[in-house]
Design a protein around this motif. Structure first.
Motif, PDB file in Angstrom:
ATOM      1  N   MET A   1      23.192 -33.677 -36.725  1.00 59.58           N
ATOM      2  CA  MET A   1      23.863 -32.549 -36.106  1.00 59.58           C
ATOM      3  C   MET A   1      22.860 -31.725 -35.277  1.00 59.58           C
ATOM      4  O   MET A   1      23.197 -31.296 -34.174  1.00 59.58           O
ATOM      5  N   ILE A   2      21.675 -31.523 -35.804  1.00 68.18           N
ATOM      6  CA  ILE A   2      20.658 -30.773 -35.056  1.00 68.18           C
ATOM      7  C   ILE A   2      20.234 -31.559 -33.819  1.00 68.18           C
ATOM      8  O   ILE A   2      20.077 -30.995 -32.742  1.00 68.18           O
ATOM      9  N   LEU A   3      20.081 -32.872 -33.978  1.00 65.56           N
ATOM     10  CA  LEU A   3      19.707 -33.713 -32.851  1.00 65.56           C
ATOM     11  C   LEU A   3      20.764 -33.637 -31.761  1.00 65.56           C
ATOM     12  O   LEU A   3      20.430 -33.527 -30.569  1.00 65.56           O
TER      13      LEU A   3
ATOM     14  N   VAL B   1      22.502 -31.952 -26.409  1.00 65.89           N
ATOM     15  CA  VAL B   1      23.498 -31.292 -25.565  1.00 65.89           C
ATOM     16  C   VAL B   1      22.900 -30.096 -24.839  1.00 65.89           C
ATOM     17  O   VAL B   1      23.134 -29.892 -23.647  1.00 65.89           O
ATOM     18  N   SER B   2      22.089 -29.312 -25.530  1.00 74.23           N
ATOM     19  CA  SER B   2      21.583 -28.079 -24.918  1.00 74.23           C
ATOM     20  C   SER B   2      20.348 -28.304 -24.056  1.00 74.23           C
ATOM     21  O   SER B   2      20.189 -27.662 -23.020  1.00 74.23           O
ATOM     22  N   LEU B   3      19.457 -29.200 -24.456  1.00 75.71           N
ATOM     23  CA  LEU B   3      18.226 -29.405 -23.698  1.00 75.71           C
ATOM     24  C   LEU B   3      18.236 -30.652 -22.827  1.00 75.71           C
ATOM     25  O   LEU B   3      17.431 -30.764 -21.913  1.00 75.71           O
ATOM     26  N   GLY B   4      19.132 -31.568 -23.109  1.00 76.77           N
ATOM     27  CA  GLY B   4      19.191 -32.821 -22.361  1.00 76.77           C
ATOM     28  C   GLY B   4      19.268 -32.624 -20.857  1.00 76.77           C
ATOM     29  O   GLY B   4      18.452 -33.173 -20.116  1.00 76.77           O
ATOM     30  N   PRO B   5      20.229 -31.832 -20.364  1.00 77.20           N
ATOM     31  CA  PRO B   5      20.334 -31.638 -18.917  1.00 77.20           C
ATOM     32  C   PRO B   5      19.099 -30.967 -18.310  1.00 77.20           C
ATOM     33  O   PRO B   5      18.679 -31.299 -17.207  1.00 77.20           O
ATOM     34  N   VAL B   6      18.497 -30.046 -19.030  1.00 82.07           N
ATOM     35  CA  VAL B   6      17.308 -29.352 -18.526  1.00 82.07           C
ATOM     36  C   VAL B   6      16.143 -30.335 -18.367  1.00 82.07           C
ATOM     37  O   VAL B   6      15.472 -30.371 -17.341  1.00 82.07           O
ATOM     38  N   ILE B   7      15.940 -31.149 -19.384  1.00 83.23           N
ATOM     39  CA  ILE B   7      14.849 -32.129 -19.341  1.00 83.23           C
ATOM     40  C   ILE B   7      15.129 -33.175 -18.267  1.00 83.23           C
ATOM     41  O   ILE B   7      14.225 -33.569 -17.518  1.00 83.23           O
ATOM     42  N   TYR B   8      16.358 -33.614 -18.156  1.00 84.98           N
ATOM     43  CA  TYR B   8      16.741 -34.604 -17.150  1.00 84.98           C
ATOM     44  C   TYR B   8      16.488 -34.060 -15.746  1.00 84.98           C
ATOM     45  O   TYR B   8      15.898 -34.740 -14.902  1.00 84.98           O
ATOM     46  N   ASN B   9      16.920 -32.830 -15.488  1.00 82.67           N
ATOM     47  CA  ASN B   9      16.728 -32.228 -14.165  1.00 82.67           C
ATOM     48  C   ASN B   9      15.247 -32.028 -13.862  1.00 82.67           C
ATOM     49  O   ASN B   9      14.810 -32.211 -12.719  1.00 82.67           O
ATOM     50  N   LYS B  10      14.473 -31.660 -14.846  1.00 85.08           N
ATOM     51  CA  LYS B  10      13.021 -31.506 -14.664  1.00 85.08           C
ATOM     52  C   LYS B  10      12.387 -32.844 -14.286  1.00 85.08           C
ATOM     53  O   LYS B  10      11.539 -32.919 -13.401  1.00 85.08           O
ATOM     54  N   ALA B  11      12.825 -33.905 -14.954  1.00 87.66           N
ATOM     55  CA  ALA B  11      12.312 -35.237 -14.641  1.00 87.66           C
ATOM     56  C   ALA B  11      12.672 -35.632 -13.211  1.00 87.66           C
ATOM     57  O   ALA B  11      11.846 -36.215 -12.492  1.00 87.66           O
ATOM     58  N   LEU B  12      13.877 -35.314 -12.775  1.00 87.37           N
ATOM     59  CA  LEU B  12      14.269 -35.604 -11.394  1.00 87.37           C
ATOM     60  C   LEU B  12      13.403 -34.822 -10.408  1.00 87.37           C
ATOM     61  O   LEU B  12      12.975 -35.363  -9.384  1.00 87.37           O
TER      62      LEU B  12
END
Length: 43
Positions: free
Chosen positions: A1-3, A8-19
């Motif tokens: 559940m924590i994962l 959900v909360s950090l995935g898009p931020v990390i993905y956009n940073k990688a882009l």
């Protein structure tokens, strides 16, 4: 559940940073290629 929460909360931020990082890397490489291309011209 924590994962799931972090995904959900950090995935898009990390993905956009990688882009953004990949775009900066490609921009730098294309700059180098362009400079190399123009260095081939004879004067």
């Amino acid at each position: 559940m924590i994962l799931d929460f972090f995904l959900v909360s950090l995935g898009p931020v990390i993905y956009n940073k990688a882009l953004d990082d990949a775009k900066r890397w490609f921009d730098k490489r294309f700059e180098d290629i362009e400079a190399d291309y123009y260095s081939l011209y004879k004067e």
